[in-house]
Design an enzyme around this catalytic site. Sequence first.
Site, mmCIF file in Angstrom:
data_model
loop_
_atom_site.group_PDB
_atom_site.id
_atom_site.type_symbol
_atom_site.label_atom_id
_atom_site.label_comp_id
_atom_site.label_asym_id
_atom_site.label_seq_id
_atom_site.Cartn_x
_atom_site.Cartn_y
_atom_site.Cartn_z
ATOM 1 N N THR A 174 -105.066 71.718 0.439
ATOM 2 C CA THR A 174 -105.319 72.755 1.431
ATOM 3 C C THR A 174 -104.018 73.199 2.105
ATOM 4 O O THR A 174 -103.048 72.428 2.155
ATOM 5 C CB THR A 174 -106.288 72.215 2.504
ATOM 6 O OG1 THR A 174 -106.328 73.111 3.600
ATOM 7 C CG2 THR A 174 -105.848 70.845 3.037
ATOM 8 N N ASP A 175 -104.050 74.385 2.678
ATOM 9 C CA ASP A 175 -102.879 74.862 3.439
ATOM 10 C C ASP A 175 -102.730 74.094 4.761
ATOM 11 O O ASP A 175 -101.668 74.130 5.389
ATOM 12 C CB ASP A 175 -102.971 76.373 3.704
ATOM 13 C CG ASP A 175 -104.232 76.812 4.446
ATOM 14 O OD1 ASP A 175 -105.069 75.966 4.802
ATOM 15 O OD2 ASP A 175 -104.367 78.034 4.679
ATOM 16 N N GLU A 176 -103.801 73.376 5.175
ATOM 17 C CA GLU A 176 -103.752 72.700 6.480
ATOM 18 C C GLU A 176 -102.728 71.566 6.510
ATOM 19 O O GLU A 176 -102.338 71.116 7.586
ATOM 20 C CB GLU A 176 -105.142 72.175 6.863
ATOM 21 C CG GLU A 176 -106.143 73.301 6.973
ATOM 22 C CD GLU A 176 -107.427 72.919 7.702
ATOM 23 O OE1 GLU A 176 -107.436 71.901 8.400
ATOM 24 O OE2 GLU A 176 -108.401 73.669 7.561
ATOM 25 N N TYR A 234 -108.461 65.275 9.265
ATOM 26 C CA TYR A 234 -108.743 65.857 7.935
ATOM 27 C C TYR A 234 -107.450 66.211 7.216
ATOM 28 O O TYR A 234 -107.195 65.750 6.092
ATOM 29 C CB TYR A 234 -109.628 67.113 8.068
ATOM 30 C CG TYR A 234 -109.611 67.985 6.829
ATOM 31 C CD1 TYR A 234 -110.202 67.551 5.641
ATOM 32 C CD2 TYR A 234 -108.978 69.233 6.824
ATOM 33 C CE1 TYR A 234 -110.167 68.335 4.489
ATOM 34 C CE2 TYR A 234 -108.941 70.025 5.685
ATOM 35 C CZ TYR A 234 -109.529 69.574 4.519
ATOM 36 O OH TYR A 234 -109.491 70.352 3.378
ATOM 37 N N LYS A 258 -105.593 64.699 3.780
ATOM 38 C CA LYS A 258 -105.278 65.528 2.600
ATOM 39 C C LYS A 258 -103.778 65.437 2.292
ATOM 40 O O LYS A 258 -103.371 65.405 1.132
ATOM 41 C CB LYS A 258 -105.676 66.985 2.832
ATOM 42 C CG LYS A 258 -107.179 67.227 2.943
ATOM 43 C CD LYS A 258 -107.953 66.964 1.658
ATOM 44 C CE LYS A 258 -107.674 67.975 0.588
ATOM 45 N NZ LYS A 258 -108.542 67.726 -0.614
HETATM 46 P P1 NAD Z 1 -117.480 70.427 0.351
HETATM 47 O O1 NAD Z 1 -117.514 69.578 1.573
HETATM 48 O O2 NAD Z 1 -118.383 71.602 0.260
HETATM 49 O O3 NAD Z 1 -117.738 69.538 -0.930
HETATM 50 C C1 NAD Z 1 -117.195 68.260 -1.076
HETATM 51 C C2 NAD Z 1 -117.964 67.557 -2.193
HETATM 52 O O4 NAD Z 1 -117.365 66.270 -2.401
HETATM 53 C C3 NAD Z 1 -119.438 67.312 -1.879
HETATM 54 O O5 NAD Z 1 -120.239 67.664 -2.989
HETATM 55 C C4 NAD Z 1 -119.514 65.810 -1.614
HETATM 56 O O6 NAD Z 1 -120.766 65.238 -1.954
HETATM 57 C C5 NAD Z 1 -118.403 65.299 -2.523
HETATM 58 N N1 NAD Z 1 -117.876 63.991 -2.089
HETATM 59 C C6 NAD Z 1 -117.524 63.621 -0.840
HETATM 60 N N2 NAD Z 1 -117.111 62.342 -0.841
HETATM 61 C C7 NAD Z 1 -117.173 61.906 -2.135
HETATM 62 C C8 NAD Z 1 -116.850 60.686 -2.784
HETATM 63 N N3 NAD Z 1 -116.387 59.637 -2.097
HETATM 64 N N4 NAD Z 1 -117.020 60.610 -4.119
HETATM 65 C C9 NAD Z 1 -117.517 61.656 -4.822
HETATM 66 N N5 NAD Z 1 -117.846 62.830 -4.256
HETATM 67 C C10 NAD Z 1 -117.673 62.959 -2.923
HETATM 68 O O7 NAD Z 1 -115.964 70.868 0.208
HETATM 69 P P2 NAD Z 1 -115.319 72.235 -0.335
HETATM 70 O O8 NAD Z 1 -115.223 73.197 0.778
HETATM 71 O O9 NAD Z 1 -115.992 72.609 -1.604
HETATM 72 O O10 NAD Z 1 -113.852 71.721 -0.656
HETATM 73 C C11 NAD Z 1 -113.530 71.192 -1.947
HETATM 74 C C12 NAD Z 1 -112.066 70.796 -1.958
HETATM 75 O O11 NAD Z 1 -111.250 71.929 -1.657
HETATM 76 C C13 NAD Z 1 -111.711 69.746 -0.901
HETATM 77 O O12 NAD Z 1 -110.772 68.862 -1.474
HETATM 78 C C14 NAD Z 1 -111.067 70.549 0.230
HETATM 79 O O13 NAD Z 1 -110.139 69.772 0.923
HETATM 80 C C15 NAD Z 1 -110.391 71.663 -0.553
HETATM 81 N N6 NAD Z 1 -110.207 72.948 0.149
HETATM 82 C C16 NAD Z 1 -111.270 73.580 0.739
HETATM 83 C C17 NAD Z 1 -111.095 74.827 1.333
HETATM 84 C C18 NAD Z 1 -112.243 75.563 1.966
HETATM 85 O O14 NAD Z 1 -111.998 76.616 2.583
HETATM 86 N N7 NAD Z 1 -113.463 75.108 1.862
HETATM 87 C C19 NAD Z 1 -109.821 75.410 1.340
HETATM 88 C C20 NAD Z 1 -108.759 74.734 0.736
HETATM 89 C C21 NAD Z 1 -108.968 73.505 0.130
HETATM 90 O O1 TDX Z 2 -118.648 77.126 14.696
HETATM 91 C C1 TDX Z 2 -117.467 77.435 14.449
HETATM 92 N N1 TDX Z 2 -116.805 78.248 15.329
HETATM 93 C C2 TDX Z 2 -115.510 78.624 15.148
HETATM 94 O O2 TDX Z 2 -114.948 79.362 15.960
HETATM 95 C C3 TDX Z 2 -116.784 76.981 13.274
HETATM 96 C C4 TDX Z 2 -117.478 76.092 12.285
HETATM 97 C C5 TDX Z 2 -115.483 77.370 13.096
HETATM 98 N N2 TDX Z 2 -114.846 78.155 14.016
HETATM 99 C C6 TDX Z 2 -113.442 78.513 13.795
HETATM 100 C C7 TDX Z 2 -112.519 77.314 13.575
HETATM 101 C C8 TDX Z 2 -111.477 77.863 12.625
HETATM 102 O O3 TDX Z 2 -110.444 78.496 13.370
HETATM 103 O O4 TDX Z 2 -113.383 79.260 12.583
HETATM 104 C C9 TDX Z 2 -112.224 78.916 11.817
HETATM 105 C C10 TDX Z 2 -112.680 78.408 10.460
HETATM 106 O O5 TDX Z 2 -113.300 77.158 10.687
HETATM 107 P P1 TDX Z 2 -113.882 76.274 9.482
HETATM 108 O O6 TDX Z 2 -114.807 77.105 8.672
HETATM 109 O O7 TDX Z 2 -114.365 74.980 10.044
HETATM 110 O O8 TDX Z 2 -112.569 76.087 8.591
HETATM 111 P P2 TDX Z 2 -111.134 75.443 8.898
HETATM 112 O O9 TDX Z 2 -111.180 74.471 10.015
HETATM 113 O O10 TDX Z 2 -110.148 76.568 8.998
HETATM 114 O O11 TDX Z 2 -110.910 74.620 7.526
HETATM 115 C C11 TDX Z 2 -111.334 75.191 6.267
HETATM 116 O O12 TDX Z 2 -110.239 75.725 5.569
HETATM 117 C C12 TDX Z 2 -109.309 74.831 5.028
HETATM 118 C C13 TDX Z 2 -112.060 74.161 5.422
HETATM 119 O O13 TDX Z 2 -113.128 73.602 6.137
HETATM 120 C C14 TDX Z 2 -111.110 73.091 4.949
HETATM 121 O O14 TDX Z 2 -111.777 72.208 4.066
HETATM 122 C C15 TDX Z 2 -109.965 73.743 4.221
HETATM 123 O O15 TDX Z 2 -109.001 72.780 3.863
#
Ligand code: NAD
Ligand code: TDX
Length: 342
Positions: free
Chosen positions: A130-132, A156, A160
């Site tokens: 992630t960019d975080e 988190y 990562k």
């Molecule tokens: P998500 O939370 O929707 O899905 C995570 C999945 O991992 C779930 O299906 C969960 O059951 C599984 N999981 C959790 N713990 C586990 C374990 N111990 N063993 C096997 N499976 C397990 O997450 P997402 O949003 O799809 O993110 C996927 C990946 O991308 C993550 O690594 C996250 O850090 C990264 N990422 C997400 C975003 C975003 O905006 N959502 C952005 C950048 C990077």
């Molecule tokens: O209820 C909310 N109200 C609100 O203002 C929620 C859930 C979020 N927010 C804000 C927080 C953040 O500034 O919106 C923005 C986005 O929040 P999230 O959807 O929780 O994402 P973020 O915290 O930015 O992280 C996401 O992007 C990077 C993913 O959850 C991570 O897994 C990924 O690595």
Amino acid sequence: MKKTRTFKTLLVTGGAGFIGSNFILYLLRKYQDYQIINLDLLTYAGNLANLTEVEANPNYKFVKGDIADKKLIYNIVKDVDIIVNFAAESHVDRSILDSAAFIHTNIMGTHTLLEAARINGLKRFHHISTDEVFGHLGPYDPPFNEKTPYAPRSPYSASKAAADHLVNAYFNTYGLPTTISNCSNNYGPYQFPEKLHALFITNLLEGKKVPLYGDGRQIRDWLYVTDHCEAIDLIIHQGKPGETYCIGGACEKTNLAITKKILELLGQGEEMIEFVTDRPGHDRRYAIDFTKIKTELGWVPKTPFEEGMKQTVEWYRNNAQWWQNIKSGEYLEYYQKQYGIK
Ligand code: NAD
Ligand code: TDX
């Protein structure tokens, strides 16, 4: 001409989550001769309903399990060419409440996968990050790129970052052919309704208000999930071992702007916004410079913001059963406890 690798069997971890399930659907539509094993623990975020389209596909197999379970992982990895590691605890707010599962899965789990990949001499280990991990930006800072120093700020992002360091250590120490992608915020179908888009759209469809943290001026760089899948596809097939690729949407928006767009698409007014207590340590701005993947692999985000937002809102509107099944009492309780939202 760039060298393109091929694989026979891919282990996709976390394939029942948001991005992982989109990736499996994408792969099985595109490659008819790839065998996909989806290993997922089915935590609160894992949902096999995301994968009904492929559950009878002979090229797809689901295994329920933990990426930190050594015995299980070593057994499965014997028969695969590549691991694409999506499995993670992914929600920042949950990491603030209790970070233990983040350390277990994101760090210990990644380590277990790396060891299994090393012992079995896998062709590739691709790690989804992630960019975080880069921390956060001020309003005039240049976007993150592959050379930005790591400075994670939440449990988190710290977990990562630790995983990314382990992946790089396995490349440098053991020569394991690893790649990492650091992506910005994704949105689209099958996102768990705890993240901004999915929570706000589904709340509004239920006639509920949306909890905007703090002043709502935090900035994220939004990418439609299918564009992320295309980038990963390119990296695993053409990316160079030992390299990191930053992926972004060239789409910086404040949370308030996203909220207003969702309200507009659903024909609702700003009285549906409820400003609530800010997230502790809330990162102010993320932005990604994706020049490297654009220049080296020819990737650019394809889905314009307006189109991605329309498709996303439509998807949640048309798939009410999917998210209604998820929005259980347990989940609502969590939000009520945290923010007093009804
Ligand atoms: P998500 O939370 O929707 O899905 C995570 C999945 O991992 C779930 O299906 C969960 O059951 C599984 N999981 C959790 N713990 C586990 C374990 N111990 N063993 C096997 N499976 C397990 O997450 P997402 O949003 O799809 O993110 C996927 C990946 O991308 C993550 O690594 C996250 O850090 C990264 N990422 C997400 C975003 C975003 O905006 N959502 C952005 C950048 C990077
Ligand atoms: O209820 C909310 N109200 C609100 O203002 C929620 C859930 C979020 N927010 C804000 C927080 C953040 O500034 O919106 C923005 C986005 O929040 P999230 O959807 O929780 O994402 P973020 O915290 O930015 O992280 C996401 O992007 C990077 C993913 O959850 C991570 O897994 C990924 O690595």
